[in-house]
Design a protein around this motif. Structure first.
Motif, PDB file in Angstrom:
ATOM      1  N   ALA A   1       0.673  -0.977  -0.172  1.00  9.95           N
ATOM      2  CA  ALA A   1      -0.311   0.417   0.304  1.00  9.95           C
ATOM      3  C   ALA A   1       0.772   1.071   0.566  1.00  9.95           C
ATOM      4  N   GLY A   2       2.220   0.939  -0.082  1.00  7.51           N
ATOM      5  CA  GLY A   2       2.818   2.562   0.290  1.00  7.51           C
ATOM      6  C   GLY A   2       2.428   3.168   1.132  1.00  7.51           C
ATOM      7  N   LEU A   3       2.916   2.775   2.303  1.00  4.79           N
ATOM      8  CA  LEU A   3       2.886   3.205   3.886  1.00  4.79           C
ATOM      9  C   LEU A   3       4.846   2.981   4.646  1.00  4.79           C
ATOM     10  N   GLY A   4       5.427   2.479   3.466  1.00  4.71           N
ATOM     11  CA  GLY A   4       6.532   2.569   4.207  1.00  4.71           C
ATOM     12  C   GLY A   4       7.632   1.591   4.062  1.00  4.71           C
ATOM     13  N   TYR A   5       8.822   1.671   4.023  1.00  7.25           N
ATOM     14  CA  TYR A   5       9.682   0.217   3.533  1.00  7.25           C
ATOM     15  C   TYR A   5       9.761  -0.927   5.171  1.00  7.25           C
ATOM     16  N   SER A   6      10.036  -2.187   4.394  1.00  6.02           N
ATOM     17  CA  SER A   6      10.813  -2.853   5.944  1.00  6.02           C
ATOM     18  C   SER A   6      11.654  -3.783   5.943  1.00  6.02           C
ATOM     19  N   ILE A   7      12.663  -4.120   6.880  1.00  4.58           N
ATOM     20  CA  ILE A   7      13.897  -5.211   6.609  1.00  4.58           C
ATOM     21  C   ILE A   7      12.965  -6.756   6.535  1.00  4.58           C
ATOM     22  N   MET A   8      12.697  -7.896   5.565  1.00  7.72           N
ATOM     23  CA  MET A   8      12.131  -8.404   5.464  1.00  7.72           C
ATOM     24  C   MET A   8      12.734  -9.938   5.239  1.00  7.72           C
ATOM     25  N   PRO A   9      12.138 -11.018   5.925  1.00  7.41           N
ATOM     26  CA  PRO A   9      12.741 -12.207   4.730  1.00  7.41           C
ATOM     27  C   PRO A   9      12.635 -12.614   3.455  1.00  7.41           C
ATOM     28  N   LEU A  10      13.392 -12.837   2.646  1.00 10.53           N
ATOM     29  CA  LEU A  10      13.051 -12.990   1.654  1.00 10.53           C
ATOM     30  C   LEU A  10      12.115 -14.186   1.062  1.00 10.53           C
ATOM     31  N   ILE A  11      12.161 -15.120   1.840  1.00 10.89           N
ATOM     32  CA  ILE A  11      11.392 -16.133   1.790  1.00 10.89           C
ATOM     33  C   ILE A  11      10.262 -15.797   1.665  1.00 10.89           C
ATOM     34  N   GLY A  12       8.962 -15.002   2.417  1.00  7.97           N
ATOM     35  CA  GLY A  12       7.919 -14.194   2.411  1.00  7.97           C
ATOM     36  C   GLY A  12       7.714 -13.167   1.300  1.00  7.97           C
ATOM     37  N   ILE A  13       7.925 -13.173  -0.026  1.00  9.19           N
ATOM     38  CA  ILE A  13       8.055 -12.180  -0.423  1.00  9.19           C
ATOM     39  C   ILE A  13       8.263 -13.054  -2.354  1.00  9.19           C
ATOM     40  N   LYS A  14       8.442 -14.226  -2.096  1.00  7.88           N
ATOM     41  CA  LYS A  14       8.505 -14.823  -3.731  1.00  7.88           C
ATOM     42  C   LYS A  14       7.701 -13.804  -4.727  1.00  7.88           C
ATOM     43  N   ASN A  15       6.778 -14.163  -4.579  1.00  8.62           N
ATOM     44  CA  ASN A  15       5.582 -14.090  -5.888  1.00  8.62           C
ATOM     45  C   ASN A  15       5.084 -12.474  -5.675  1.00  8.62           C
ATOM     46  N   GLU A  16       5.270 -11.362  -5.024  1.00  8.33           N
ATOM     47  CA  GLU A  16       5.242  -9.965  -4.634  1.00  8.33           C
ATOM     48  C   GLU A  16       7.239  -9.145  -5.273  1.00  8.33           C
TER      49      GLU A  16
END
Length: 307
Positions: free
Chosen positions: A233-248
């Motif tokens: 939604a464009g609310l910000g940024y985050s440090i995230m595990p790669l494993i959870g954002i494959k499709n995106e």
């Protein structure tokens, strides 16, 4: 009385969750299907099992007694199934695993073939935050736990499964201007944090402390999925595990923001209490993983090497 075993399972789950919606999610059924079976079951009794006040469902005292009886019946059915399979020489019993929330993107791939091979094994996988995962391990209520940060206060054994890589991530619609230093980037970007107790948050905070970075804290959310939706939604940024954002990433909805100090690398490990006496099922699962982990990683997770 002409109720079915399926109706007993549905009613018991509604009682346990106190919600038709939650029951449908946990049973992998649609909400209308659960509502219909619940009604058909209740119609066979002259005394109400539940009552609805506002939008909340309440279980009557009679309903609680029926739920207890239903649970006993279901347990007996499981016992019969176990005995039948055991008599045939098949592996039977329960496999109990507690998984940190982001681990839900990892653990199913390390379970699938084992569960297909051993149809007499019943899986109980609880997905929750790191503190509760370690508590269940300490209380010896699970066989294994999946974590990306090893506990320092428990005497454990482990089996490493997969590398965990974390990147700075934001919406692909946001224009990221190149800045002169990592500190400037984090001091100006609005960051989204996971809740206290999250392994991802612990990893983020250690990264900031190790690199002497100040951040503009924008938001705190209680699940990886909530963070992901906020990023989209464009609310910000985050440090995230790669494993959870494959499709995106593949759909170009999210982008990895290049930072020379990233990715942060940890390891997804299956852990258990040192000296724990393994059941036949848990021992068989460990042997399965020792033989198949590399094959699973190569067939299911090689895509992560592209990042």
């Amino acid at each position: 009385m002409n109720y079915t075993l399926n109706q007993l399972k549905i009613f018991l789950k509604v009682v346990q969750t106190e919600s038709v919606t939650k029951a449908s999610e946990e049973l992998y059924l649609t909400q209308p299907a659960v509502s219909i079976q619940l009604k058909n079951f209740q119609d066979q009794f002259d005394i109400p099992l539940t009552e609805v006040v506002g939008r909340k469902i309440y279980i009557t005292d009679f309903g609680k007694e029926i739920a207890e009886a239903a649970e006993n019946i279901i347990n007996q059915v499981h016992a019969i199934n176990y005995k039948t399979l055991a008599y045939k020489g098949r592996l039977t019993g329960k496999l109990k695993i507690s998984v940190v929330s982001t681990g839900k993107y990892v653990m199913p791939y390390f379970l699938s073939e084992f569960m297909k091979e051993h149809t007499g094994v019943e899986l109980n996988m609880d997905v929750t935050n790191k503190y509760q995962v370690l508590e269940s391990l300490e209380n010896n209520t699970v066989d294994f736990a999946l974590v990306s940060i090893l506990p320092t206060t428990q005497n454990i054994e482990k089996l490493d499964l997969l590398q965990n890589k974390l990147y700075l991530v934001g919406s692909s619609n946001l224009d990221i201007k190149k800045r002169s230093s990592t500190k400037e980037i984090f001091e100006n970007l609005p960051l989204i944090f996971r809740e206290k107790g999250s392994g991802t948050r612990q990893t983020m905070e250690k990264f900031f402390a190790d690199n002497n970075i100040s951040v503009l804290k924008r938001m705190e959310l209680s699940s990886n999925e909530a963070v992901k939706q906020s990023l989209l939604a464009g609310l910000g940024y985050s440090i995230m595990p790669l494993i959870g954002i494959k499709n995106e990433l593949q759909n170009k909805e999210l982008q990895i923001i290049p930072i020379k100090e990233l990715p942060i690398k940890t390891t997804w490990s299956l852990i258990w209490l040192k000296g724990k006496k393994q059941t036949l099922v848990s021992a068989a699962y460990l042997e399965f993983l020792k033989k198949e982990t590399s094959n699973i990683v190569n067939s299911k997770f090689m895509w992560s090497e592209l990042y």
